[in-house]
Design an enzyme around this catalytic site. Structure first.
Site, PDB file in Angstrom:
ATOM      1  N   TYR A  21       0.865  -1.208   0.112  1.00  0.00           N
ATOM      2  CA  TYR A  21      -0.250   0.036   0.055  1.00  0.00           C
ATOM      3  C   TYR A  21       0.691   1.369   0.162  1.00  0.00           C
ATOM      4  O   TYR A  21       0.486   2.242   0.690  1.00  0.00           O
ATOM      5  CB  TYR A  21      -0.974   0.021   1.121  1.00  0.00           C
ATOM      6  CG  TYR A  21      -1.700  -1.306   0.961  1.00  0.00           C
ATOM      7  CD1 TYR A  21      -2.769  -1.402   0.277  1.00  0.00           C
ATOM      8  CD2 TYR A  21      -1.425  -2.291   2.135  1.00  0.00           C
ATOM      9  CE1 TYR A  21      -3.387  -2.585   0.562  1.00  0.00           C
ATOM     10  CE2 TYR A  21      -2.046  -3.379   2.109  1.00  0.00           C
ATOM     11  CZ  TYR A  21      -3.156  -3.617   1.222  1.00  0.00           C
ATOM     12  OH  TYR A  21      -3.735  -5.016   1.211  1.00  0.00           O
ATOM     13  N   TYR A 150     -12.426  -7.595   4.571  1.00  0.00           N
ATOM     14  CA  TYR A 150     -11.352  -7.514   3.900  1.00  0.00           C
ATOM     15  C   TYR A 150     -11.146  -8.984   3.466  1.00  0.00           C
ATOM     16  O   TYR A 150     -11.029  -9.966   4.318  1.00  0.00           O
ATOM     17  CB  TYR A 150     -10.272  -7.039   4.496  1.00  0.00           C
ATOM     18  CG  TYR A 150      -8.850  -7.083   3.885  1.00  0.00           C
ATOM     19  CD1 TYR A 150      -8.691  -6.273   2.743  1.00  0.00           C
ATOM     20  CD2 TYR A 150      -7.852  -8.238   4.148  1.00  0.00           C
ATOM     21  CE1 TYR A 150      -7.469  -6.313   2.093  1.00  0.00           C
ATOM     22  CE2 TYR A 150      -6.805  -8.262   3.423  1.00  0.00           C
ATOM     23  CZ  TYR A 150      -6.581  -7.259   2.279  1.00  0.00           C
ATOM     24  OH  TYR A 150      -5.529  -7.504   1.533  1.00  0.00           O
ATOM     25  N   ASP A 247     -13.945 -16.987   5.236  1.00  0.00           N
ATOM     26  CA  ASP A 247     -12.346 -16.537   5.171  1.00  0.00           C
ATOM     27  C   ASP A 247     -11.825 -16.562   6.199  1.00  0.00           C
ATOM     28  O   ASP A 247     -12.029 -15.575   7.079  1.00  0.00           O
ATOM     29  CB  ASP A 247     -12.447 -15.391   4.231  1.00  0.00           C
ATOM     30  CG  ASP A 247     -11.251 -15.010   3.976  1.00  0.00           C
ATOM     31  OD1 ASP A 247     -10.243 -15.351   4.853  1.00  0.00           O
ATOM     32  OD2 ASP A 247     -10.966 -13.696   3.490  1.00  0.00           O
ATOM     33  N   LYS A 276      -2.184 -17.176   6.130  1.00  0.00           N
ATOM     34  CA  LYS A 276      -1.564 -16.473   7.233  1.00  0.00           C
ATOM     35  C   LYS A 276      -0.669 -17.333   8.020  1.00  0.00           C
ATOM     36  O   LYS A 276       0.534 -17.739   7.765  1.00  0.00           O
ATOM     37  CB  LYS A 276      -2.372 -15.629   7.713  1.00  0.00           C
ATOM     38  CG  LYS A 276      -2.893 -14.355   6.799  1.00  0.00           C
ATOM     39  CD  LYS A 276      -3.273 -12.766   7.311  1.00  0.00           C
ATOM     40  CE  LYS A 276      -3.080 -11.903   6.675  1.00  0.00           C
ATOM     41  NZ  LYS A 276      -4.374 -11.526   6.150  1.00  0.00           N
TER      42      LYS A 276
END
Ligand code: PLP
Length: 426
Positions: A21, A150, A247, A276
């Protein structure tokens, strides 16, 4: 290769290396990490190590440079670091798939190994759309989610991230247009359940799936909601013929106090994404799990295969370290460790609620969040945390932490002090 002087390294970094980002050239000066061990990061030019409050974005649950995980990688490296997965298979991938099937909610039977969380979400969406296509319902191709979520940075995941104020707002009108429900409330509300049911019913003909992050919305705002909402989704999806995708890329592997957040609700989704913490933060790998119903549905179609196959699918190094990480987790009393961190964060973050500019303080499992009533000054907040000897990465109006599970009580207290300092000075 001689070490680069730090100033030169930072100059090259700024000119050539894109960060998450970030702008190009870079505007902020990142810290240079020389090494990491246990819960500590060694920073170039800093006399004291930093305690890691981020687990490298939810992933390094056992800390860094772990002897067992190191051995797993080294051992696998001596056999093969990679082979293609088309027409070939190997023990690390097979073992990993079996472990995931055994530990995940009852009914998830099949595992697609993907190379990142975002790709695992792409695969989940492809599975759902293809399932309906195979059943002769090609119009069912939209997704429903609730706001504040997200799901990653590639195209389909971006389309189900929070459409307003989120990271991908720029792409409204370009992305596939999905159906959005209101954000889930913290405590269960029957009126919200009705809202979900009626939205799913109204769009049932065009909906392939509902996709949500169960119990904790991560990068979309670090908000928690009642597991009861997940049971409502399961019932409504069944009633109106829509698939349900969880998710669990951030929530999986114990972070919320349950092995998977779905376990809080006792719900099995049709498709589930993990990533992750899957490899204990060692390597990039994610997985998409599905039920037999989904796999059989796809197999009955005109194109009876799932047309997806990343080059590095099932990477043996990543699979081997993922197996070792899961064994480490399940081989210990992880519930007690998470509770211990939860208690430490609750105590340590309590003073934050007295600070001016703080809107909310919340803790669940090994996740602690301080939400401000203003956008944070990231540079000032990061500096305040570093002064307390802690690495944090605040964003938007949030200072938050999800420490490695091996973080001792004194370090949990130090992290909490740093969160308070960042909230005060950010
Ligand atoms: C991080 C994250 C992703 C994306 O995973 P990447 O590995 O960064 O692509 C997707 N969903 C959730 C809930 C996440 O936290």
């Amino acid at each position: 290769m001689p070490d680069l002087p730090v100033s030169e390294l930072l100059d090259l970094d700024r000119r050539h290396v894109w960060h998450p980002y970030g702008p190009m050239p870079g505007r902020q000066e990142p810290l240079v990490v020389e090494s990491a061990s246990g819960v500590r990061l060694t920073i170039a030019g800093e006399p004291d190590e930093l305690v890691d409050g981020m687990s490298s974005w939810w992933s390094a649950i056992h800390g860094y440079n772990h002897p067992v995980l190191n051995d797993a990688v080294r051992d696998q490296l001596g056999r093969m670091s990679h082979v293609m997965f088309g027409g070939l298979t190997h023990e690390p991938a097979v073992r990993l798939a079996k472990r995931l099937v055994d530990m995940s909610p009852e009914g998830l039977e099949h595992v697609f190994l993907a190379d990142s969380g975002s790709v695992s979400v792409e695969v989940a969406v492809k599975m759902c759309l293809q399932y309906w296509r195979s059943l002769g319902r090609p119009r069912k191709q939209r997704l429903l989610t609730w706001r504040g979520g997200y799901h990653g940075d590639t195209w389909q995941p971006m389309s189900v991230c929070d459409p307003e104020g989120g990271m991908h707002e720029l792409w409204q009108g370009v992305l596939p247009r999905q159906v959005f429900a209101d954000p889930p409330p913290v405590a269960y509300e029957e009126s919200y359940a009705d809202h979900l049911r009626s939205l799913i019913e109204r769009h049932a003909d065009e909906l392939a799936a509902v996709i949500v992050e169960p119990v904790v919305q991560g990068a979309g705002g670090m908000r928690f909601h009642s597991p009861g909402c997940l049971r409502v989704l399961r019932e409504a999806c069944d009633a109106y013929g829509v698939l349900l995708v969880f998710d669990e890329i951030a929530t999986g592997f114990g972070r919320t106090g349950a092995l998977f957040a779905a376990d809080h609700a006792g719900v099995t989704p049709d498709v589930m994404c993990v990533g992750k913490a899957l490899t204990g933060g060692y390597m990039t790998m994610a997985a998409t799990l599905c039920t037999s119903r989904i796999a059989e549905g796809i197999s009955r179609g005109e194109v009876p295969v799932l047309a997806h196959g990343p080059t590095f699918m099932g990477n043996p190094l990543a699979a081997a370290v993922a197996c070792a990480s899961i064994d480490l987790l399940l081989g210990q009393d992880w519930q007690t460790e998470i509770k211990r961190i939860e208690t430490g964060l609750r105590e340590g973050l309590a003073p934050a609620s007295e600070l001016p500019g703080v809107r909310d303080v919340r803790v669940l499992g090994a996740i602690g969040v301080v939400q401000l009533d203003h956008a944070i000054d990231m540079t000032a907040a990061t500096r305040a945390a570093v002064r307390e000897g802690v690495w944090l990465r605040p964003f938007r109006d949030l200072v938050y932490t999800m420490p490695p599970y091996v973080t001792g009580d004194a370090d949990v207290a130090r992290i909490a002090r740093a969160v308070c300092a960042a909230a005060r000075e950010g």
